[in-house]
Design a protein around this motif. Structure first.
Motif, PDB file in Angstrom:
ATOM      1  N   ARG A  95       0.813  -1.223   0.000  1.00  0.00           N
ATOM      2  CA  ARG A  95       0.000   0.000   0.000  1.00  0.00           C
ATOM      3  C   ARG A  95       0.844   1.271   0.000  1.00  0.00           C
ATOM      4  O   ARG A  95       0.364   2.335  -0.387  1.00  0.00           O
ATOM      5  CB  ARG A  95      -0.936   0.014   1.221  1.00  0.00           C
ATOM      6  CG  ARG A  95      -2.026  -1.042   1.173  1.00  0.00           C
ATOM      7  CD  ARG A  95      -3.290  -0.568   0.486  1.00  0.00           C
ATOM      8  NE  ARG A  95      -3.820   0.675   1.039  1.00  0.00           N
ATOM      9  CZ  ARG A  95      -4.638   0.733   2.081  1.00  0.00           C
ATOM     10  NH1 ARG A  95      -5.007  -0.366   2.684  1.00  0.00           N
ATOM     11  NH2 ARG A  95      -5.077   1.890   2.510  1.00  0.00           N
ATOM     12  N   ASN A 109      -5.479   8.955   3.357  1.00  0.00           N
ATOM     13  CA  ASN A 109      -4.431   9.099   4.360  1.00  0.00           C
ATOM     14  C   ASN A 109      -4.996   8.917   5.763  1.00  0.00           C
ATOM     15  O   ASN A 109      -4.451   8.171   6.566  1.00  0.00           O
ATOM     16  CB  ASN A 109      -3.794  10.488   4.255  1.00  0.00           C
ATOM     17  CG  ASN A 109      -2.510  10.477   3.452  1.00  0.00           C
ATOM     18  OD1 ASN A 109      -1.455  10.103   3.963  1.00  0.00           O
ATOM     19  ND2 ASN A 109      -2.595  10.857   2.194  1.00  0.00           N
ATOM     20  N   PHE A 164      -6.061   5.369   6.613  1.00  0.00           N
ATOM     21  CA  PHE A 164      -5.044   4.325   6.428  1.00  0.00           C
ATOM     22  C   PHE A 164      -4.984   3.309   7.572  1.00  0.00           C
ATOM     23  O   PHE A 164      -4.864   2.121   7.358  1.00  0.00           O
ATOM     24  CB  PHE A 164      -3.667   4.955   6.235  1.00  0.00           C
ATOM     25  CG  PHE A 164      -2.571   3.954   5.962  1.00  0.00           C
ATOM     26  CD1 PHE A 164      -2.346   3.485   4.679  1.00  0.00           C
ATOM     27  CD2 PHE A 164      -1.777   3.460   6.987  1.00  0.00           C
ATOM     28  CE1 PHE A 164      -1.349   2.561   4.414  1.00  0.00           C
ATOM     29  CE2 PHE A 164      -0.776   2.528   6.728  1.00  0.00           C
ATOM     30  CZ  PHE A 164      -0.565   2.075   5.441  1.00  0.00           C
TER      31      PHE A 164
END
Lengths: 227, 357
Positions: free
Chosen positions: A135, B96, B99
């Motif tokens: 990722r 983000n 995550f």
């Protein structure tokens, strides 16, 4: 003019198989080597890079020693009645050995460019090593990985010396485009050679150009110029 | 919240040797660049391993060289705000922040992300990439991402150093607001005494790998307990001094004696006076206690404040010939123009401090 298209299919089959294998092998080796900082790093890196600096005939010789009828791998496979020398598998192995350092080195360069804080951030957020790799590391290093893959593809497609030694030049079975060019030239069939030259030229250029366009589009997207 | 840190680590040119124990929620670590304070945060987060010692946070042992305990970064559940924010450049702002939330079911994840986006004023930039937003927004995203996983502890590494001055003041206020909501321990590192003072009640002063002093901020800033602490907290006037009596000092270099509120226990040491505590007074005779005649050797004007470099007791011979630095407002400076040299300064006994050698 009797024009046999089989070298094109053999080349594509060998190149695609080898590229896929080298892609994963190189990617994972590069990542493990990026993380490894032990005292053997220099030596291991040297061994992995060696096929890049040695003549392909040396690589071919080494592969023959291993998978030839008297080599350890060759003998082992004989038990199952499998003989890979002078088959298209041998051509794939030759391409893998010769192209691997390109994939490995270029990808490792891309991994080493990643800001270590980004990887640490992922880990402090609870990511497993597999998640950090797939990722974060791979997407962030993607331009470098794409370049490495394009180079690998081109190198596999153009492989000649090692291939000739381990797979020979059996028309319709192991004769790839570069080998067809060589023997056509040797036999004075300049027109046939020229057609193959143009074909290989077109394939290589197409792959590199597609790679460039795709990369610049991706880059613009993340910088906010459309996309 | 309680933590115990007792670690040693050999660094390039000095040894990190930190002993720090506290029950406070927010602690500022103040030290010059290269004093090893960021390395301490990295050891706590598990980015770097100490050579020996132990780190125990809230009863949870992160590291113990004797018991051979060393938790991985993910086991420590520590939120780390990097100096450069370290946002994932390949992911949007939403991605983000999300995550670390893979364990949550999709709707819950979405709710948590949008709640954080709202709270951190990131409303309409969720689909953008980190390079497309401003520095202040990047910092908020990094903070939102760190608290999204509900860490037990937040570590902030020079959180404002990448911002310009204007944004820095703004973000400092915002950060202290956001930190109030955080249920956990916050440790943050800075070389800026202003940031340290504004953001935390307790401060650990760092000097070449060691905690010089740890305590309540006002006490540390008022009467620093060591020479290094006095310097790091920004005291501009530090001069060798000797004890005359329990509350009286002599300064040979300045040829003066003065009274302090602080009790002086050692014979030799240093007198410290902050530049903003040196007051110019209209007292004409200058005979009162702690009042001294001064001449101006040099001055340096800021937009609102002026620094004067003063010599005590005599006319200076050059601009470098001064004893004491004094900081006053522009109005006070203009007022001085109506008077003539020598001027009189008054050193409040309350703010004159003594540190031993």
């Amino acid at each position: 003019m009797n024009f046999d298209l089989s070298p094109a299919w053999i080349s594509i089959k060998v190149t695609l198989s080898a590229t896929v294998i080298v892609f994963f092998l190189g990617l994972i080796t590069a990542w493990l080597m990026t993380k490894y900082n032990g005292r053997w790093k220099g030596l291991i890196d040297g061994i992995l890079t060696l096929p890049l600096v040695l003549p392909p005939t040396v690589a071919g010789f080494g592969i023959l020693l291993l998978i030839g009828n008297n080599g350890p791998v060759g003998k082992f496979l004989e038990i199952f009645g499998v003989n890979i020398i002078f088959s298209w598998y041998a051509a794939v192995i030759a391409a893998i050995v010769v192209a691997f350092p390109l994939m490995y080195k270029t990808t490792m360069g891309a991994f080493e460019q990643i800001d270590p804080n980004i990887l640490s951030a992922a880990r402090t957020l609870g990511a497993s090593e597999a998640k950090v790799f797939w990722r974060v590391a791979v997407p962030v290093a993607r331009p470098g990985i794409a370049a490495a893959t394009a180079l690998t593809f081109a190198r596999c497609l153009g492989e000649f010396g090692a291939t000739l030694m381990v797979a020979g030049s059996i028309p319709g079975k192991t004769e790839t485009i570069p080998i067809a060019i060589y023997f056509a030239t040797q036999g004075g069939e300049m027109q046939v050679a020229l057609i193959w030259v143009l074909i290989i030229f077109a394939i290589s250029l197409t792959v590199l150009v597609i790679n460039n366009y795709w990369e610049s589009r991706k880059k613009n997207q993340q910088r906010g110029f459309g996309g | 919240m309680e933590f115990i840190i007792d670690i040693k680590k050999k660094l390039y040119d000095f040894q990190l040797d930190v002993k720090l124990q506290s029950k406070e929620d927010t602690i500022g670590i103040l030290g010059a660049s290269g004093s090893g304070k960021s390395m301490l945060l990295r050891c706590i987060a598990g980015l770097v391993n100490p050579d020996e010692g132990q780190i125990i946070i809230n009863g949870k042992t992160f590291f113990d060289s004797e018991k051979k305990i060393n938790l991985t970064m993910r086991e420590r559940k520590v939120g780390f705000l990097f100096q450069n924010y370290a946002l994932f450049p390949n992911m949007t702002i939403e991605e983000n922040i999300a995550f670390g939330l893979d364990k949550l079911v999709k709707t819950e994840k979405k709710n948590r992300v949008s709640a954080l986006m709202e709270k951190y004023h990131l409303g309409d930039i969720g689909k953008r990439y980190p390079t497309q937003i401003s520095g202040g927004q990047q910092q908020r995203v990094a903070l939102a991402r760190a608290v999204a996983v509900e860490p037990d502890m937040l570590l902030l590494d020079e959180p404002f150093s990448a911002l310009d001055v204007h944004l820095r003041n703004h973000m400092m206020r915002e950060m202290s607001e956001l930190l109030k909501d955080f249920q956990g321990l916050t440790l943050f590192v800075t070389h800026n005494r202003e940031e340290a003072y504004r953001l935390s009640d307790y401060i650990a002063v760092f000097n070449t790998g060691k905690v010089e002093i740890y305590g309540q901020k006002d006490a540390i800033f008022k009467w620093p307990a060591s020479l290094e602490t006095a310097k790091i907290t920004g005291c501009k006037n530090i001069v060798a001094a000797t004890r005359l009596a329990e509350n009286r000092l002599h300064v040979p270099q300045w040829n003066i004696s003065l009274t302090t509120v602080m009790k002086i226990e050692h014979d030799n040491g240093y007198l410290g006076i902050r530049a903003n505590q040196v007051k110019l007074v209209d007292e004409p005779d200058g005979q009162q206690e702690n009042c001294f005649k001064v001449w101006i050797a040099d001055e340096s004007d800021g937009p609102f404040r002026t620094s004067l470099y003063l010599k005590i007791g005599a006319r200076p011979e050059s601009i470098h010939d001064f004893h004491i630095q004094c900081e006053i407002s522009r109005e006070e400076r203009n007022h001085l123009k109506n008077l003539s040299e020598p001027f009189i300064i008054y050193i409040n006994p309350e703010f004159a401090f003594f540190v031993d050698q």
